[in-house]
Design a protein around this motif. Structure first.
Motif, PDB file in Angstrom:
ATOM      1  N   VAL A  97       0.888  -1.181  -0.192  1.00  0.00           N
ATOM      2  CA  VAL A  97      -0.039  -0.097  -0.027  1.00  0.00           C
ATOM      3  C   VAL A  97       1.042   1.465  -0.039  1.00  0.00           C
ATOM      4  O   VAL A  97       0.544   2.328  -0.696  1.00  0.00           O
ATOM      5  N   TRP A  98       1.933   1.357   0.686  1.00  0.00           N
ATOM      6  CA  TRP A  98       2.743   2.390   0.813  1.00  0.00           C
ATOM      7  C   TRP A  98       3.599   2.605  -0.443  1.00  0.00           C
ATOM      8  O   TRP A  98       3.677   3.895  -0.978  1.00  0.00           O
ATOM      9  N   LYS A 101       0.562   3.849  -3.070  1.00  0.00           N
ATOM     10  CA  LYS A 101      -0.366   4.847  -2.587  1.00  0.00           C
ATOM     11  C   LYS A 101      -1.097   5.706  -3.864  1.00  0.00           C
ATOM     12  O   LYS A 101      -2.217   5.774  -3.998  1.00  0.00           O
ATOM     13  N   TYR A 104      -3.544   3.618  -5.913  1.00  0.00           N
ATOM     14  CA  TYR A 104      -4.680   3.341  -5.282  1.00  0.00           C
ATOM     15  C   TYR A 104      -5.655   4.830  -5.229  1.00  0.00           C
ATOM     16  O   TYR A 104      -6.773   4.480  -5.501  1.00  0.00           O
ATOM     17  N   LEU A 200      -8.807   4.390   2.357  1.00  0.00           N
ATOM     18  CA  LEU A 200      -8.552   4.425   0.933  1.00  0.00           C
ATOM     19  C   LEU A 200      -9.858   4.837  -0.009  1.00  0.00           C
ATOM     20  O   LEU A 200     -10.882   4.657   0.359  1.00  0.00           O
TER      21      LEU A 200
END
Length: 234
Positions: A97-98, A101, A104, A200
């Motif tokens: 996710v990092w 990001k 996303y 998110l």
């Protein structure tokens, strides 16, 4: 620690490949299912080369539990292994996710986003998912035991690990179109929990009504596979 880092690497390399293909604006957007197969195959192969000599590279609660239920792994080590595997899966998913990001934030398809965390049955059928995950898990664990126990590989465990990685990649390409696939409770449930918690954009539902399938089916598949291997070859 070996199971923690091995499972974290599995998620980073595996779900990282899914994020690269599914998220909008990445270099690999719409790169195709084969990229995911390679990512997950290497996601198993590389940890096996790294930590297989320490912990056996289970990196999967289904395998740990299946071995224990068949008397091939000590019960007093099951909880530490499973805790390490779930912790590694969560940390590995956080890294994905990092790293992704900004992509996303650009992606508006909620199922594409969820697919970078956990699995989804393509026709939204728990029965179909159960069948697919059971047989995929059976093939994975039966094949892994046969290859690592094969006398031809005893003097070259690295070759056995490589073949298990190829098996995982092939399973993703061959059977993965239906569910993802998970084949691993930690790989699915840990990231699904993160999906529910992280703020998110456009993430949609975490589909908890399906979440038990990629937990139960791999455990049943692993238990059956270890039992069959033990009866036939041990």
């Amino acid at each position: 620690m070996a199971e923690f880092f091995g499972t974290a690497f599995l998620l980073i390399l595996g779900n990282g490949s899914v994020a690269n293909v599914e998220l909008k604006g990445t270099k690999g957007t719409k790169g195709g299912w084969i990229l995911i197969g390679i990512g997950y195959g290497c996601g198993v192969l590389i940890p096996a080369m790294m930590i297989g000599h320490v912990s056996g590279n289970h990196i999967n609660p289904a395998f740990t539990i299946g071995l224990a239920l068949n008397g091939m792994f000590p019960w007093n080590e099951v909880v530490p292994y499973v805790v390490a595997q779930f912790a590694g899966a969560i940390v590995g998913q956080l890294v994905v996710v990092w790293c992704y990001k900004p992509y996303y934030d650009k992606t508006t398809d909620p199922e594409a986003i969820l697919g970078t965390f956990s699995t989804i049955d393509a026709v939204h059928s728990n029965k179909d998912g159960m069948i697919n995950e059971f047989f995929g898990s059976f093939i994975l664990f039966f094949g892994a035991l046969c290859m690592t126990g094969n006398i031809a590989f005893e003097s070259n465990i690295g070759l056995a690990n490589f073949c298990v990685g190829i098996l995982v990649g092939t399973l993703v390409v061959s059977l993965g179109g239906a569910t993802g696939p998970a084949l691993n409770p930690a790989r699915d449930l840990g990231p699904r929990l993160l999906h529910a918690l992280l703020p998110l954009k456009h993430k949609g539902s975490s589909q908890w009504d399906y979440s038990w399938v990629p937990v139960l089916a791999p455990i049943l598949g692993a238990t059956a596979a270890v039992f069959a291997y033990k009866q036939l070859f041990v």
